[in-house]
Design a protein around this motif. Structure first.
Motif, mmCIF file in Angstrom:
data_model
loop_
_atom_site.group_PDB
_atom_site.id
_atom_site.type_symbol
_atom_site.label_atom_id
_atom_site.label_comp_id
_atom_site.label_asym_id
_atom_site.label_seq_id
_atom_site.Cartn_x
_atom_site.Cartn_y
_atom_site.Cartn_z
ATOM 1 N N ASP A 22 44.838 91.510 10.105
ATOM 2 C CA ASP A 22 45.110 90.598 8.997
ATOM 3 C C ASP A 22 44.329 91.079 7.780
ATOM 4 O OD1 ASP A 22 45.601 88.536 7.265
ATOM 5 O OD2 ASP A 22 44.734 86.971 8.538
ATOM 6 N N SER A 24 45.037 89.890 4.681
ATOM 7 C CA SER A 24 45.147 88.922 3.590
ATOM 8 C C SER A 24 43.746 88.631 3.051
ATOM 9 C CB SER A 24 45.838 87.640 4.052
ATOM 10 O OG SER A 24 45.101 87.019 5.075
ATOM 11 N N ARG A 58 37.035 89.420 7.766
ATOM 12 C CA ARG A 58 38.194 90.286 7.965
ATOM 13 C C ARG A 58 37.728 91.661 8.427
ATOM 14 N NH1 ARG A 58 41.265 86.471 8.019
ATOM 15 N NH2 ARG A 58 42.569 85.827 6.295
#
Length: 119
Positions: A22, A24, A58
């Motif tokens: 991920d 984002s 992240r």
């Protein structure tokens, strides 16, 4: 896999495929390029920052860097990993990569996380 795409199925079968990451909230920012000559050999140095604007940590995927000519044709690319493997929320890190003897005619830089659209 870049050289022989059918190998992706084999790698995935033995657990070596790329995991979905991920990205984002992750952004590549403040990219700078510098041309050096060391021992008569040209070297392209690319530096920048990775920022995590997400609300949670992240993982940082590998970064793909492409050198383009004036017609936007990719002359060369390479992939490298950030020294830091993950970023906490609202944190950033720097990166640097070097290419010895870059191709002539490379006038543009394209840099993005692997598996993502262009950044």
């Amino acid at each position: 896999v870049d050289v022989w795409p059918p190998a992706e199925k084999l790698y995935s079968a033995v657990g070596l495929g790329e995991d979905e990451v991920d990205i984002s909230g992750l952004k590549i920012k403040n990219v700078e390029r510098e041309n050096l000559v060391e021992g008569g050999v040209p070297i392209l140095v690319i530096r920048g920052e990775i920022y995590n604007g997400a609300e949670e940590e992240r993982a940082i995927p590998p970064i793909r860097t492409g050198l383009m000519d004036a017609a936007n044709v990719e002359l060369h690319y390479w992939t490298f990993a950030s020294e830091q493997s993950a970023l906490r929320a609202d944190d950033w890190t720097e990166f640097e990569t070097r290419l010895i003897d870059p191709p002539e005619g490379a006038s543009q830089l394209r840099i993005r996380f692997t598996g993502s659209e262009e950044h």
